[in-house]
Write an enzyme that holds these catalytic residues in place. Sequence first.
Site: not given
Length: 715
Positions: A330, A367, A407
């Site tokens: 991965d 964020d 967002m």
Amino acid sequence: MTPSRRKQEDESMSTIPPTRAPHPDVPSGHGPGSGRVGSGLFDPSALLKSFPEACRKLDPRVMVKSPVMFVVEVGSVLTTAYAFKTPGDWFGWAVAAWLWLTTIFANLAEAVAEGRGKAQADTLRKAKTDTVARRLNAGAEEHVPGTELRIGDLVVCEAGDVIPGDGDVVEGVASVDESAITGESAPVIRESGGDRSAVTGGTKVLSDRVVVKITTKPGETFIDRMIKLVEGAARQKTPNEIALNILLASLTIVFLIAVVTLQPFASFAGDPQTSIVLIALLVCLIPTTIGALLSAIGIAGMDRLVQRNVLAMSGRAVEAAGDVSTLLLDKTGTITLGNRQAAEFVPVQGVDEGQLADAAQLSSLADETPEGRSVVVLAKERHGLRERTRGELAGAEWIEFTAQTRMSGVDLAENGGTRRVRKGAAGSVVAWVTDNGGTVADGAQALTDRISEAGGTPLLVAEADARGARVLGVIHLKDVVKEGMRERFDELRRMGIKTVMITGDNPLTARAIAEEAGVDDFLAEATPEDKMALIRREQSGGKLVAMTGDGTNDAPALAQADVGVAMNTGTSAAKEAGNMVDLDSNPTKLIEIVEIGKQLLITRGALTTFSIANDVAKYFAILPAMFAVAYPGLDRLNIMRLDSPQSAIMSAVIFNALIIIALVPLSLKGVRYRPQSADRMLRRNLLIYGLGGLISPFIGIKIIDLIISLFPGVG
């Protein structure tokens, strides 16, 4: 939401939690680029501690499992019986004693290997406690012993509770202490749904409340299986071991027939041999060295994985790892660090880079993902913008990042109006700008395409105020390839192993990262079906495939792969499907698992070569001693110039016993492995263990003969 869909959304902007470091008390092998697998630990005092167990293994019912050593034990019994017939003959007693020591030394190698597993099992038993479960019955709680839980039962666990059995979280989220299993003190988050819902019995809930659905029967929990495996109770011989045992048994039969037929020839020549001499010859000719160490090598191979917090469900899985020719890795967390970092701010035409950096920082304060924090750090480092806190901006309305909106941003009151700033995935920001009556700058699409083609992830930054909504520019998020990965892949390539990077990224991004990391191939926008098809395609070409996985959607591929390494943080389905479990949940460890598997095969091959090669010197020691009287010309073969026929035979028997105990550390630690081609590896091992096995007995037997000759009456 399906696990595959969740994983694809995570690729877009959210992050995979960083992998944890291995247990600090466990050898970590080698770091990237060091080019070798370290040996396991060996404590010389373990030989003394394991001696009683080695004596208990003299039971013929145990010894018969190793045909070579069973023949040695039978020879020891017969020699002892012959010695009793002539009690005054020191030679018979000496040979009998050293044959018994040969048998005990062989058992000692296996006992030491098993002893290390039992010590690890004792540690696991301390983690296994009898618990009282809070089982839900028709919505009401009832307290029952953990041993009464059955598959499908729902139990409640709150802060301070020990989880009573293996299962999946079906309700709630909690912080769990798994240090009893992994050795890692940092707690982990377990929550319902997704790929991080599995919990293990014996671990402790530190906070909050979860409802767990039991998935295993009492006595079959993960810890129970670990205890059985590391103790060797569940260990079965691998196909390679069985094949080698058959070969060794065949050689033993051949030498047995050869020794039995020697007596008629000796009698015809007028020099009949005693049974003690013939037994000594047989024991020295059969491959006792590898016969004695074979089981210990296999147990130690699994033990080296346990030292690195990897649980192999069978020895066959370890061997398969050594024969792997294709690695599926991965991208996120294995090849890259897992957290994409902001690399640069690219403004559209007419916008200053400082203005873009200011807007990017403002919109990232809400964020909390690693990507969002990296934007704040980049703005500070590149443009000297001090990191602001939410409390400094009075009246601000914060828009936190979610997987649905993709967002983050903030609405600020400025100059009597409202300034709204957003940052996020290109599609989400473009839709936001359009919905607010704005237009997207012509150059924005070209910038996002350029970043994508370079292997990065573009995030658009936009704002809306009295002048309207508009795109300010693009943040370039870059996957950071782990240091030393290219060198590791170069090593694997030299070993003939193909590496394939698996990612949910688009082909442009995948190609760029694959080229930077140096993998041989990649599979972009991969789905579980794509992984399965790739594994089957490789296997149809006669290749063995290894891969890692943690989700329910990875389970079919883990089961199909020859080596399937499930992450301990993954779902119960993934751990059941794989044939190995990495307790540290570190996908990069797959490379080291393959190298440990190769080390196991190399160790077995090297000691087999050594065992067969060192028989040559015994021919030159025993055969001239047996027939020098009948055939004086055979004395020319006595190139070691041994003192007497009896000392020659005794020296060979003693060396045959001592070489086993001398090689126990090597069989447990393993031959040091260096990544190189098969041809070069074969030449190297033939030189060291073939030539070494040929020469060392000549030296050892001669030294022992010199020591024996010092004793009066010998000869």
